[in-house]
Design an enzyme around this catalytic site. Sequence first.
Site, PDB file in Angstrom:
ATOM      1  N   LYS A  78       3.465   6.049   1.806  1.00 13.69           N
ATOM      2  CA  LYS A  78       4.284   5.307   2.767  1.00 13.69           C
ATOM      3  C   LYS A  78       5.427   6.197   3.277  1.00 13.69           C
ATOM      4  CE  LYS A  78       3.976   1.488   3.811  1.00 13.69           C
ATOM      5  NZ  LYS A  78       3.182   0.857   4.913  1.00 13.69           N
TER       6      LYS A  78
ATOM      7  N   GLU B 270      10.173   1.031  -1.449  1.00 14.83           N
ATOM      8  CA  GLU B 270       9.707   1.953  -2.501  1.00 14.83           C
ATOM      9  C   GLU B 270       9.850   3.416  -2.094  1.00 14.83           C
ATOM     10  OE1 GLU B 270       6.233   1.118  -4.712  1.00 14.83           O
ATOM     11  OE2 GLU B 270       6.507  -1.035  -4.603  1.00 14.83           O
TER      12      GLU B 270
ATOM     13  N   THR C   4       8.457   0.301   3.355  1.00  9.61           N
ATOM     14  CA  THR C   4       8.816  -0.359   2.095  1.00  9.61           C
ATOM     15  C   THR C   4      10.053   0.264   1.465  1.00  9.61           C
ATOM     16  OG1 THR C   4       8.061  -0.659  -0.185  1.00  9.61           O
ATOM     17  CG2 THR C   4       7.070   1.152   1.011  1.00  9.61           C
TER      18      THR C   4
HETATM   19  P1  NAD Z   1      -2.193  -6.373   1.938  1.00  8.67           P
HETATM   20  O1  NAD Z   1      -2.835  -5.421   1.007  1.00  8.67           O
HETATM   21  O2  NAD Z   1      -2.130  -7.824   1.591  1.00  8.67           O
HETATM   22  O3  NAD Z   1      -2.887  -6.285   3.383  1.00  8.67           O
HETATM   23  C1  NAD Z   1      -3.258  -5.058   3.957  1.00  8.67           C
HETATM   24  C2  NAD Z   1      -4.202  -5.354   5.108  1.00  8.67           C
HETATM   25  O4  NAD Z   1      -4.523  -4.101   5.740  1.00  8.67           O
HETATM   26  C3  NAD Z   1      -5.532  -5.979   4.680  1.00  8.67           C
HETATM   27  O5  NAD Z   1      -5.877  -7.033   5.547  1.00  8.67           O
HETATM   28  C4  NAD Z   1      -6.526  -4.841   4.817  1.00  8.67           C
HETATM   29  O6  NAD Z   1      -7.851  -5.264   5.124  1.00  8.67           O
HETATM   30  C5  NAD Z   1      -5.918  -4.052   5.957  1.00  8.67           C
HETATM   31  N1  NAD Z   1      -6.334  -2.642   5.956  1.00  8.67           N
HETATM   32  C6  NAD Z   1      -6.330  -1.781   4.904  1.00  8.67           C
HETATM   33  N2  NAD Z   1      -6.797  -0.590   5.281  1.00  8.67           N
HETATM   34  C7  NAD Z   1      -7.076  -0.676   6.608  1.00  8.67           C
HETATM   35  C8  NAD Z   1      -7.570   0.220   7.567  1.00  8.67           C
HETATM   36  N3  NAD Z   1      -7.878   1.493   7.235  1.00  8.67           N
HETATM   37  N4  NAD Z   1      -7.728  -0.196   8.842  1.00  8.67           N
HETATM   38  C9  NAD Z   1      -7.434  -1.469   9.193  1.00  8.67           C
HETATM   39  N5  NAD Z   1      -6.974  -2.377   8.326  1.00  8.67           N
HETATM   40  C10 NAD Z   1      -6.792  -1.990   7.038  1.00  8.67           C
HETATM   41  O7  NAD Z   1      -0.749  -5.785   2.180  1.00  8.67           O
HETATM   42  P2  NAD Z   1       0.656  -6.538   2.450  1.00  8.67           P
HETATM   43  O8  NAD Z   1       1.292  -6.846   1.164  1.00  8.67           O
HETATM   44  O9  NAD Z   1       0.461  -7.594   3.463  1.00  8.67           O
HETATM   45  O10 NAD Z   1       1.482  -5.340   3.104  1.00  8.67           O
HETATM   46  C11 NAD Z   1       1.430  -5.096   4.506  1.00  8.67           C
HETATM   47  C12 NAD Z   1       2.329  -3.926   4.829  1.00  8.67           C
HETATM   48  O11 NAD Z   1       3.658  -4.194   4.425  1.00  8.67           O
HETATM   49  C13 NAD Z   1       1.913  -2.630   4.118  1.00  8.67           C
HETATM   50  O12 NAD Z   1       2.098  -1.569   5.022  1.00  8.67           O
HETATM   51  C14 NAD Z   1       2.899  -2.519   2.957  1.00  8.67           C
HETATM   52  O13 NAD Z   1       3.123  -1.180   2.628  1.00  8.67           O
HETATM   53  C15 NAD Z   1       4.135  -3.167   3.571  1.00  8.67           C
HETATM   54  N6  NAD Z   1       5.059  -3.807   2.630  1.00  8.67           N
HETATM   55  C16 NAD Z   1       4.599  -4.743   1.731  1.00  8.67           C
HETATM   56  C17 NAD Z   1       5.523  -5.397   0.916  1.00  8.67           C
HETATM   57  C18 NAD Z   1       5.075  -6.452  -0.078  1.00  8.67           C
HETATM   58  O14 NAD Z   1       5.893  -6.911  -0.870  1.00  8.67           O
HETATM   59  N7  NAD Z   1       3.830  -6.898  -0.070  1.00  8.67           N
HETATM   60  C19 NAD Z   1       6.885  -5.099   1.008  1.00  8.67           C
HETATM   61  C20 NAD Z   1       7.300  -4.137   1.932  1.00  8.67           C
HETATM   62  C21 NAD Z   1       6.387  -3.515   2.750  1.00  8.67           C
HETATM   63  O1  DAU Z   2       9.010  -3.275  -2.926  1.00 10.82           O
HETATM   64  C1  DAU Z   2       8.022  -3.451  -1.974  1.00 10.82           C
HETATM   65  C2  DAU Z   2       6.661  -3.290  -2.608  1.00 10.82           C
HETATM   66  O2  DAU Z   2       6.442  -4.445  -3.397  1.00 10.82           O
HETATM   67  C3  DAU Z   2       5.551  -3.115  -1.581  1.00 10.82           C
HETATM   68  O3  DAU Z   2       5.747  -1.902  -0.890  1.00 10.82           O
HETATM   69  C4  DAU Z   2       4.175  -3.102  -2.260  1.00 10.82           C
HETATM   70  O4  DAU Z   2       3.156  -3.069  -1.277  1.00 10.82           O
HETATM   71  C5  DAU Z   2       4.040  -4.381  -3.073  1.00 10.82           C
HETATM   72  O5  DAU Z   2       2.808  -4.378  -3.769  1.00 10.82           O
HETATM   73  C6  DAU Z   2       5.201  -4.511  -4.060  1.00 10.82           C
HETATM   74  O6  DAU Z   2       5.119  -3.481  -5.079  1.00 10.82           O
HETATM   75  P1  DAU Z   2       5.451  -3.798  -6.630  1.00 10.82           P
HETATM   76  O7  DAU Z   2       4.800  -2.765  -7.444  1.00 10.82           O
HETATM   77  O8  DAU Z   2       6.908  -4.051  -6.818  1.00 10.82           O
HETATM   78  O9  DAU Z   2       4.698  -5.243  -6.745  1.00 10.82           O
HETATM   79  P2  DAU Z   2       3.724  -5.855  -7.864  1.00 10.82           P
HETATM   80  O10 DAU Z   2       3.535  -7.281  -7.517  1.00 10.82           O
HETATM   81  O11 DAU Z   2       2.534  -5.010  -8.080  1.00 10.82           O
HETATM   82  O12 DAU Z   2       4.621  -5.761  -9.187  1.00 10.82           O
HETATM   83  C7  DAU Z   2       5.899  -6.353  -9.248  1.00 10.82           C
HETATM   84  C8  DAU Z   2       6.481  -6.042 -10.623  1.00 10.82           C
HETATM   85  O13 DAU Z   2       5.734  -6.744 -11.609  1.00 10.82           O
HETATM   86  C9  DAU Z   2       6.398  -4.572 -11.011  1.00 10.82           C
HETATM   87  O14 DAU Z   2       7.563  -4.227 -11.755  1.00 10.82           O
HETATM   88  C10 DAU Z   2       5.166  -4.484 -11.896  1.00 10.82           C
HETATM   89  C11 DAU Z   2       5.149  -5.844 -12.573  1.00 10.82           C
HETATM   90  N1  DAU Z   2       3.815  -6.379 -12.908  1.00 10.82           N
HETATM   91  C12 DAU Z   2       2.871  -6.440 -11.928  1.00 10.82           C
HETATM   92  C13 DAU Z   2       1.602  -6.921 -12.191  1.00 10.82           C
HETATM   93  C14 DAU Z   2       0.550  -6.955 -11.114  1.00 10.82           C
HETATM   94  C15 DAU Z   2       3.538  -6.866 -14.180  1.00 10.82           C
HETATM   95  O15 DAU Z   2       4.422  -6.838 -15.066  1.00 10.82           O
HETATM   96  N2  DAU Z   2       2.291  -7.346 -14.449  1.00 10.82           N
HETATM   97  C16 DAU Z   2       1.305  -7.383 -13.514  1.00 10.82           C
HETATM   98  O16 DAU Z   2       0.171  -7.812 -13.836  1.00 10.82           O
END
Ligand code: NAD
Ligand code: DAU
Length: 345
Positions: A157, A127, A125
């Site tokens: 991470k 982050e 990520t």
């Molecule tokens: P998510 O929380 O939607 O999904 C995570 C999945 O991992 C779930 O299906 C959960 O059951 C599984 N999981 C959790 N712990 C586990 C374990 N111990 N063993 C096996 N499975 C397990 O997450 P996401 O948003 O799809 O993110 C996926 C990956 O991408 C993560 O590594 C996250 O750090 C990374 N990432 C997410 C974002 C974003 O914006 N969502 C951006 C950049 C990177």
């Molecule tokens: O940048 C990549 C990351 O993006 C991933 O690594 C993380 O897994 C993913 O969860 C996401 O992290 P953020 O913290 O940026 O996402 P989130 O959707 O939780 O929040 C986005 C922004 O919105 C953040 O500035 C916090 C704000 N927020 C979030 C929630 C849930 C609010 O203002 N209100 C809310 O209720």
Amino acid sequence: MTILVTGGAGFIGSNFVFHMLEHHPSDKIVCVDKLTYAGNLSTLRSVMENPAFRFVRADICDRTAICRLFEEEKPDIVVNFAAESHVDRSIEDPGIFLTTNILGTQVLMDACRKYGITRYHQVSTDEVYGDLPLDRPDLFFTEETPIHTSSPYSSSKAGADLLVLAYHRTYGLPVTISRCSNNYGPYHFPEKLIPLMIINALADKPLPVYGEGLNVRDWLYVEDHCRAIDLIIHEGRVGEVYNVGGHNEMRNIDIVKLICEKLGKPESLITHVADRKGHDMRYAIDPTKIHNELGWLPETKFADGIQKTIDWYLANRDWWEEIISGEYQSYYEKMYGERDPLPVG
Ligand code: NAD
Ligand code: DAU
């Protein structure tokens, strides 16, 4: 080729499973997922009967189960999405983030060393780079930006990323890492900003914006992220980190207002609440490397992606209504019930 996808019942992992089955029909996709609160088998319903797909419920920290799976499937490529992914939860309870995100990564890489693979890919990520100030729009995260984390989530991470690079240098494991910005799209778990705001707005519930809502995130449609990972695992250079992002920076408050406008809901639903602890101000990815080396560019403009996403949540109420009717309610009460509304203006 057999590709092991961990965390494939989650948001990005499931979209990646769909992408791979569509674009690489001769490969076998094996999905391993623990099915935590964030993993949902109903997400994978459409591919469960596909002969090129297999689902296995297991914890990536469970060495015995992971080794058994490697013996059975002999994967060529491992793509690790499995993680605890929500920053707010990591602030409440960091422990499981260190266990899954760091130790789970170690177990997977140990299995890769033991059984042999051609590529281990770590889904990381932006982050891990910490945040950027709002008054320096000229600054972006490059792959050379020092790691400088803010939350227990991002620290876990970053710890995993360092371990991945150490396994490459020390044991010669053929690894790659992608560091992507915020994704959005179908199957995004309702705890995250965009789905939470869509779902609350549809129910005419308050839209809880942390602080003033001026924090900036760099949004990328999930399919563009999946295409980037597909390119990296096939054409990326071993040992390299690739940043993935689409130069689409938006303030939280503007996203929430846009969702109100698209759903025909009043902005008076917006409620400013106590800020997230240690809240990162701005994320902004410089994707020059992946563009120059692999020709990757985002294909979905935010205006189209957010419309598709809203349409998906409108058309797939069953998926999210089931989620928010369960354990999610006590999560929501705990996280938002005690959050003081801030004075407006
Ligand atoms: P998510 O929380 O939607 O999904 C995570 C999945 O991992 C779930 O299906 C959960 O059951 C599984 N999981 C959790 N712990 C586990 C374990 N111990 N063993 C096996 N499975 C397990 O997450 P996401 O948003 O799809 O993110 C996926 C990956 O991408 C993560 O590594 C996250 O750090 C990374 N990432 C997410 C974002 C974003 O914006 N969502 C951006 C950049 C990177
Ligand atoms: O940048 C990549 C990351 O993006 C991933 O690594 C993380 O897994 C993913 O969860 C996401 O992290 P953020 O913290 O940026 O996402 P989130 O959707 O939780 O929040 C986005 C922004 O919105 C953040 O500035 C916090 C704000 N927020 C979030 C929630 C849930 C609010 O203002 N209100 C809310 O209720």
